[in-house]
Design a protein around this motif. Structure first.
Motif, PDB file in Angstrom:
ATOM      1  N   VAL A 256       0.852  -1.183   0.000  1.00  0.00           N
ATOM      2  CA  VAL A 256       0.000   0.000   0.000  1.00  0.00           C
ATOM      3  C   VAL A 256       0.897   1.246   0.000  1.00  0.00           C
ATOM      4  CG1 VAL A 256      -1.709   1.278   1.352  1.00  0.00           C
ATOM      5  CG2 VAL A 256      -1.842  -1.219   1.210  1.00  0.00           C
ATOM      6  N   PRO A 257       0.628   2.205  -0.883  1.00  0.00           N
ATOM      7  CA  PRO A 257       1.428   3.442  -0.917  1.00  0.00           C
ATOM      8  C   PRO A 257       1.435   4.150   0.438  1.00  0.00           C
ATOM      9  CG  PRO A 257       0.076   3.292  -2.889  1.00  0.00           C
ATOM     10  CD  PRO A 257      -0.364   2.170  -1.973  1.00  0.00           C
ATOM     11  N   SER A 258       2.578   4.745   0.762  1.00  0.00           N
ATOM     12  CA  SER A 258       2.761   5.376   2.073  1.00  0.00           C
ATOM     13  C   SER A 258       2.981   6.877   1.908  1.00  0.00           C
ATOM     14  CB  SER A 258       3.977   4.756   2.760  1.00  0.00           C
ATOM     15  OG  SER A 258       5.169   5.243   2.146  1.00  0.00           O
ATOM     16  N   GLN A 259       3.313   7.524   3.002  1.00  0.00           N
ATOM     17  CA  GLN A 259       3.608   8.958   2.979  1.00  0.00           C
ATOM     18  C   GLN A 259       5.077   9.221   2.641  1.00  0.00           C
ATOM     19  OE1 GLN A 259       1.232  11.186   3.054  1.00  0.00           O
ATOM     20  NE2 GLN A 259      -0.209   9.482   3.303  1.00  0.00           N
ATOM     21  N   ARG A 260       5.799   8.181   2.216  1.00  0.00           N
ATOM     22  CA  ARG A 260       7.220   8.361   1.897  1.00  0.00           C
ATOM     23  C   ARG A 260       7.396   9.298   0.697  1.00  0.00           C
ATOM     24  NH1 ARG A 260      11.517   6.926  -0.989  1.00  0.00           N
ATOM     25  NH2 ARG A 260      13.396   6.227   0.116  1.00  0.00           N
ATOM     26  N   ALA A 261       8.349  10.217   0.820  1.00  0.00           N
ATOM     27  CA  ALA A 261       8.622  11.184  -0.239  1.00  0.00           C
ATOM     28  C   ALA A 261       9.667  10.624  -1.211  1.00  0.00           C
ATOM     29  CB  ALA A 261       9.118  12.500   0.361  1.00  0.00           C
ATOM     30  N   TRP A 262       9.435  10.885  -2.492  1.00  0.00           N
ATOM     31  CA  TRP A 262      10.355  10.459  -3.561  1.00  0.00           C
ATOM     32  C   TRP A 262      11.572  11.378  -3.558  1.00  0.00           C
ATOM     33  CZ3 TRP A 262       8.903  10.531  -9.500  1.00  0.00           C
ATOM     34  CH2 TRP A 262       9.710   9.602 -10.186  1.00  0.00           C
ATOM     35  N   LYS A 263      12.748  10.774  -3.563  1.00  0.00           N
ATOM     36  CA  LYS A 263      13.982  11.560  -3.494  1.00  0.00           C
ATOM     37  C   LYS A 263      14.816  11.369  -4.761  1.00  0.00           C
ATOM     38  CE  LYS A 263      15.140   9.896   0.706  1.00  0.00           C
ATOM     39  NZ  LYS A 263      13.907   9.328   1.303  1.00  0.00           N
ATOM     40  N   PRO A 264      15.596  12.384  -5.138  1.00  0.00           N
ATOM     41  CA  PRO A 264      16.420  12.281  -6.349  1.00  0.00           C
ATOM     42  C   PRO A 264      17.288  11.023  -6.334  1.00  0.00           C
ATOM     43  CG  PRO A 264      16.413  14.543  -5.581  1.00  0.00           C
ATOM     44  CD  PRO A 264      15.695  13.727  -4.531  1.00  0.00           C
ATOM     45  N   GLY A 265      17.383  10.413  -7.484  1.00  0.00           N
ATOM     46  CA  GLY A 265      18.169   9.195  -7.623  1.00  0.00           C
ATOM     47  C   GLY A 265      17.374   7.930  -7.369  1.00  0.00           C
ATOM     48  N   GLU A 266      16.150   8.090  -6.863  1.00  0.00           N
ATOM     49  CA  GLU A 266      15.370   6.910  -6.476  1.00  0.00           C
ATOM     50  C   GLU A 266      14.411   6.451  -7.584  1.00  0.00           C
ATOM     51  OE1 GLU A 266      15.021   7.469  -1.631  1.00  0.00           O
ATOM     52  OE2 GLU A 266      13.285   7.867  -2.901  1.00  0.00           O
ATOM     53  N   ILE A 267      14.086   5.166  -7.481  1.00  0.00           N
ATOM     54  CA  ILE A 267      13.079   4.537  -8.344  1.00  0.00           C
ATOM     55  C   ILE A 267      11.673   4.886  -7.845  1.00  0.00           C
ATOM     56  CG2 ILE A 267      12.077   2.260  -8.913  1.00  0.00           C
ATOM     57  CD1 ILE A 267      14.989   1.140  -8.635  1.00  0.00           C
ATOM     58  N   ALA A 268      10.738   5.006  -8.776  1.00  0.00           N
ATOM     59  CA  ALA A 268       9.297   4.894  -8.458  1.00  0.00           C
ATOM     60  C   ALA A 268       8.746   3.780  -9.345  1.00  0.00           C
ATOM     61  CB  ALA A 268       8.554   6.193  -8.713  1.00  0.00           C
ATOM     62  N   ARG A 269       8.139   2.799  -8.715  1.00  0.00           N
ATOM     63  CA  ARG A 269       7.575   1.672  -9.464  1.00  0.00           C
ATOM     64  C   ARG A 269       6.054   1.697  -9.361  1.00  0.00           C
ATOM     65  NH1 ARG A 269       5.831  -3.273  -8.337  1.00  0.00           N
ATOM     66  NH2 ARG A 269       6.559  -3.102  -6.193  1.00  0.00           N
ATOM     67  N   PHE A 270       5.403   1.612 -10.503  1.00  0.00           N
ATOM     68  CA  PHE A 270       3.938   1.624 -10.574  1.00  0.00           C
ATOM     69  C   PHE A 270       3.445   0.266 -11.061  1.00  0.00           C
ATOM     70  CE2 PHE A 270       5.245   5.971 -11.131  1.00  0.00           C
ATOM     71  CZ  PHE A 270       4.292   6.740 -10.483  1.00  0.00           C
ATOM     72  N   ASP A 271       2.440  -0.266 -10.385  1.00  0.00           N
ATOM     73  CA  ASP A 271       1.751  -1.484 -10.824  1.00  0.00           C
ATOM     74  C   ASP A 271       0.280  -1.241 -10.515  1.00  0.00           C
ATOM     75  OD1 ASP A 271       0.982  -4.038 -11.536  1.00  0.00           O
ATOM     76  OD2 ASP A 271       2.173  -5.061 -10.013  1.00  0.00           O
ATOM     77  N   VAL A 272      -0.485  -0.930 -11.549  1.00  0.00           N
ATOM     78  CA  VAL A 272      -1.810  -0.359 -11.315  1.00  0.00           C
ATOM     79  C   VAL A 272      -2.859  -0.993 -12.212  1.00  0.00           C
ATOM     80  CG1 VAL A 272      -0.701   1.817 -10.674  1.00  0.00           C
ATOM     81  CG2 VAL A 272      -1.595   1.538 -12.985  1.00  0.00           C
ATOM     82  N   GLY A 273      -4.095  -0.970 -11.733  1.00  0.00           N
ATOM     83  CA  GLY A 273      -5.180  -1.512 -12.537  1.00  0.00           C
ATOM     84  C   GLY A 273      -6.520  -0.924 -12.154  1.00  0.00           C
ATOM     85  N   CYS A 274      -7.398  -0.907 -13.133  1.00  0.00           N
ATOM     86  CA  CYS A 274      -8.765  -0.440 -12.905  1.00  0.00           C
ATOM     87  C   CYS A 274      -9.712  -1.380 -13.647  1.00  0.00           C
ATOM     88  CB  CYS A 274      -8.943   0.992 -13.373  1.00  0.00           C
ATOM     89  SG  CYS A 274      -8.672   1.267 -15.138  1.00  0.00           S
ATOM     90  N   VAL A 275     -10.981  -1.169 -13.441  1.00  0.00           N
ATOM     91  CA  VAL A 275     -12.014  -1.982 -14.085  1.00  0.00           C
ATOM     92  C   VAL A 275     -12.935  -1.061 -14.877  1.00  0.00           C
ATOM     93  CG1 VAL A 275     -14.051  -3.428 -13.661  1.00  0.00           C
ATOM     94  CG2 VAL A 275     -11.943  -3.825 -12.377  1.00  0.00           C
ATOM     95  N   VAL A 276     -13.196  -1.436 -16.128  1.00  0.00           N
ATOM     96  CA  VAL A 276     -14.115  -0.697 -17.001  1.00  0.00           C
ATOM     97  C   VAL A 276     -15.175  -1.680 -17.493  1.00  0.00           C
ATOM     98  CG1 VAL A 276     -14.359   0.581 -19.166  1.00  0.00           C
ATOM     99  CG2 VAL A 276     -12.328   0.947 -17.728  1.00  0.00           C
ATOM    100  N   ASP A 277     -16.417  -1.416 -17.133  1.00  0.00           N
ATOM    101  CA  ASP A 277     -17.527  -2.306 -17.535  1.00  0.00           C
ATOM    102  C   ASP A 277     -17.209  -3.761 -17.218  1.00  0.00           C
ATOM    103  OD1 ASP A 277     -18.933  -0.102 -18.406  1.00  0.00           O
ATOM    104  OD2 ASP A 277     -18.522  -0.413 -20.529  1.00  0.00           O
ATOM    105  N   GLY A 278     -16.492  -3.986 -16.115  1.00  0.00           N
ATOM    106  CA  GLY A 278     -16.174  -5.340 -15.679  1.00  0.00           C
ATOM    107  C   GLY A 278     -14.797  -5.824 -16.111  1.00  0.00           C
TER     108      GLY A 278
ATOM    109  N   SER B 238      -7.566  -4.007 -15.942  1.00  0.00           N
ATOM    110  CA  SER B 238      -6.217  -3.751 -16.444  1.00  0.00           C
ATOM    111  C   SER B 238      -5.215  -4.034 -15.343  1.00  0.00           C
ATOM    112  CB  SER B 238      -6.059  -2.313 -16.948  1.00  0.00           C
ATOM    113  OG  SER B 238      -6.346  -1.369 -15.944  1.00  0.00           O
ATOM    114  N   ASP B 239      -3.953  -4.191 -15.752  1.00  0.00           N
ATOM    115  CA  ASP B 239      -2.853  -4.501 -14.828  1.00  0.00           C
ATOM    116  C   ASP B 239      -1.580  -4.099 -15.568  1.00  0.00           C
ATOM    117  OD1 ASP B 239      -1.017  -5.529 -13.060  1.00  0.00           O
ATOM    118  OD2 ASP B 239      -1.609  -7.632 -13.297  1.00  0.00           O
ATOM    119  N   ILE B 240      -1.111  -2.882 -15.291  1.00  0.00           N
ATOM    120  CA  ILE B 240      -0.065  -2.257 -16.097  1.00  0.00           C
ATOM    121  C   ILE B 240       1.069  -1.789 -15.186  1.00  0.00           C
ATOM    122  CG2 ILE B 240       0.438  -0.291 -17.635  1.00  0.00           C
ATOM    123  CD1 ILE B 240      -1.364  -2.482 -18.880  1.00  0.00           C
ATOM    124  N   GLY B 241       2.301  -1.979 -15.621  1.00  0.00           N
ATOM    125  CA  GLY B 241       3.449  -1.571 -14.811  1.00  0.00           C
ATOM    126  C   GLY B 241       4.407  -0.667 -15.574  1.00  0.00           C
ATOM    127  N   ARG B 242       4.947   0.323 -14.870  1.00  0.00           N
ATOM    128  CA  ARG B 242       5.966   1.200 -15.423  1.00  0.00           C
ATOM    129  C   ARG B 242       6.925   1.570 -14.282  1.00  0.00           C
ATOM    130  NH1 ARG B 242       4.177  -0.363 -19.489  1.00  0.00           N
ATOM    131  NH2 ARG B 242       3.444   0.781 -21.335  1.00  0.00           N
TER     132      ARG B 242
END
Lengths: 390, 390
Positions: free
Chosen positions: B233-255, B258-262
């Protein structure tokens, strides 16, 4: 009016919850309890599982004694879980790989057990052989129940007594979740007019929740005759002058749910709309006035039902509210034959909705906390029938 | 770049799905099938249950023959369900009240059956006594299985053959859900800089999904060392220079899910970050290049694994993708020993993520549809390592 998220130390809150559970456990005729409901596992461990939100078949358990705590979880939960529960107190099952350049037990969680039952059995095996064990519910797969060994007691009573009476920080989070739901409805109505679709209303509600840090979990926004359809998915139907829009919405904040209802009319309400809403609101009003420690859920149900029935003849309803917390519905359910008495610190939603096919549905639903002398609303927006300019 | 929601007649799509299921059923050695998975019930009936999204213990079933269709659902689902399935083909259980000034069978659904099993048995009892019956899975409570009577076959194979090969409108909805997820990540990165918290990144992702008509279902946005924690679960941690941010996200449309990562880096990526990302991306690239009808899921797994392992020695992974549709994970899972062959019309997500404790996690995940000669991406945003100005 956007509410301000309370500053809650969720790690400290989790410790306080566990302390409360252990204080209750110490008074029981057993030494350990297996928690099988995901919300109880979260209550005791403080671990919010993201996979648990995504996968319908996700399963976890916890084993709690007055001095020990085990989280039983899929291996995929261990990297995040180990930030909350010591990794040597997580019994993992299934396969998930994570690496490290340094020796780290989190990298070795794959394939330790092949399912929840054996992983739970491994945790239970750490108990002294004399330990007496309770299980939260026996309504679990047979192999999971067998993994608990000789269960001496059902633990549902303990979990109810502990989880139903909220800590102050829990009440703050429930109030915020409720106020985010209200803010969403207010924003949707502020942006609405003739032609606004149900889906558009719902998107404003959900967007407001998201902007405030809540996870939208259900957004029922239905107009016209569709407002009678209870919990239906919003459609592309456009709101027309003279019609009802009924909202029944909830989000989750740090694990805590809301479930809030409001009703609006586009343009001047008809006499029937005003009369039905007055009856529905009278149900909630009388519940709010009567609720206090010692009143039973069944009595509270009857009060709501009778009040609505004075304006809506032959009014029927299966329940007029429910406890709310880490679960959207938790005991007590405000229903006939539920003898549970309200107690200080309980949080509930009160509702007396009316659904009439071909006409519409109306509701007002709010969250409250039971105080020493009554109840206090956790919501703060107006409970009148809303009127939106046509 | 906000994608445009495709105009899909969801009622027509539901009819087309049912026709496909019936065409498959006609070729089986049985006459009727009981669907027990909620997504299969939605597939066949077209009924999206809002209570089913809210209540963890919600249960439904469907009974399908080549000429008949029954929805077995809680009474609370009937008002909305009856807009999709004729009310005389809904077998309800439990108590829920709705009224009407005209005679309407929807007002009489309360207390018809006291649970899913007897309500299902009532639907099964309408079959001719000679009917041979399959059940989607026998992994259901014993009383539900018993309600099916003499089950002659497991129906999981039929459901897989039908649901795995998508109709064009299904592919359009899956593409849109994927593109909403991408748009959310793009918007989050466009708004991000030093100090942006994980929760803030996640709120932009979810807000973008909501604005586009999607229901956010999971938004993993993790920075720095936390990016190694898989699904947290995402936290209150702040993104700092030099660091990775990893996204793995999904939503539902009419049932449809999606499941997409960047993956992004704040400021100039380090050599190690570039190298690891290249390896992870090579895994997906080689999967995309190799995937075609006839290739087995196990072969596809090996291709992804081997490609990553050339840049990340001793790379381990339990799966490198999965089917996606009305369920976030549906067969085939791209994993060792899964012999299922890809077939035209299948939709899958490909992913070869790498998680290293104390360092970070990187991934690129995309959805594809299998074509006659290969696969076509359903996503359209760049798959490079994203670089955000520090």
């Amino acid at each position: 009016m956007t509410p301000t998220k309370p500053t809650i130390d969720t790690a400290a809150l989790a410790r306080d919850r566990l302390a409360r559970l252990r204080a209750g456990l110490a008074e029981q005729p057993y030494d350990a309890i297996v928690l099988t409901e995901p919300e109880s596992v979260l209550y005791a461990t403080g671990y919010r599982s993201m996979p648990g939100q995504v996968f319908r078949t996700h399963r976890m358990a916890a084993l709690v004694t007055v001095t020990d705590l085990w989280l039983v979880a899929p291996a995929a939960d261990v990297p995040a879980g180990a930030t909350v529960v010591p990794v040597d107190r997580i019994s993992p099952f299934g396969r998930f790989y994570v690496e490290s350049t340094m020796p780290d037990p989190v990298t070795e969680v794959a394939d330790r057990h092949d399912g929840l039952a054996p992983a739970l059995a491994a945790a239970v095996a750490t108990l002294p052989s004399s330990a007496r064990l309770a299980v939260e519910t026996r309504d679990v797969p047979a192999d999971v129940l067998a993994a608990c060994g000789d269960v001496v007691e059902d633990g549902a009573g303990l979990l109810f007594s502990v989880r139903s009476r909220k800590l102050p920080a829990e009440v703050e989070l429930l109030a915020y979740a409720a106020q985010l739901a209200e803010a969403g409805i207010d924003a949707a109505l502020a942006a609405a007019g003739p032609g606004t679709t149900e889906a558009e209303l719902a998107a404003v509600v959900a967007g407001t929740m998201v902007a405030g840090g809540g996870d939208p979990r259900f957004v029922v926004a239905l107009t016209g005759e569709r407002s009678a359809l209870a919990d239906a998915v919003p459609s592309q139907r456009a709101w027309k002058p003279g019609e009802i829009a009924r909202f029944d919405v909830g989000c989750v904040v740090d694990g805590y749910w809301s479930d809030i209802g409001r009703t609006a009319v586009l343009g001047e309400p008809s006499a029937r709309q005003r009369d039905v809403y007055s009856a529905v609101r009278a149900g909630e009003d009388e519940q709010l006035a009567a609720a206090r420690p010692g009143l039973s859920a069944a009595e509270l149900f009857g009060i709501g039902l009778d009040a609505v029935a004075r304006g809506v003849p032959r009014y029927r309803r299966q329940h007029c509210g429910h406890g709310i917390g880490l679960s959207i519905y938790e005991p007590p359910i405000v229903a006939p034959s539920v003898g549970t008495e309200l107690a200080e610190g309980m949080t509930l939603c009160f509702e007396t909705p009316y659904y009439e096919l071909g006409w519409g549905g109306m509701m007002v639903e709010d969250a409250v906390v039971v105080t020493s002398g009554g109840v206090e609303l956790l919501t703060r927006s107006g409970r009148d029938l809303r009127v939106v300019e046509a």
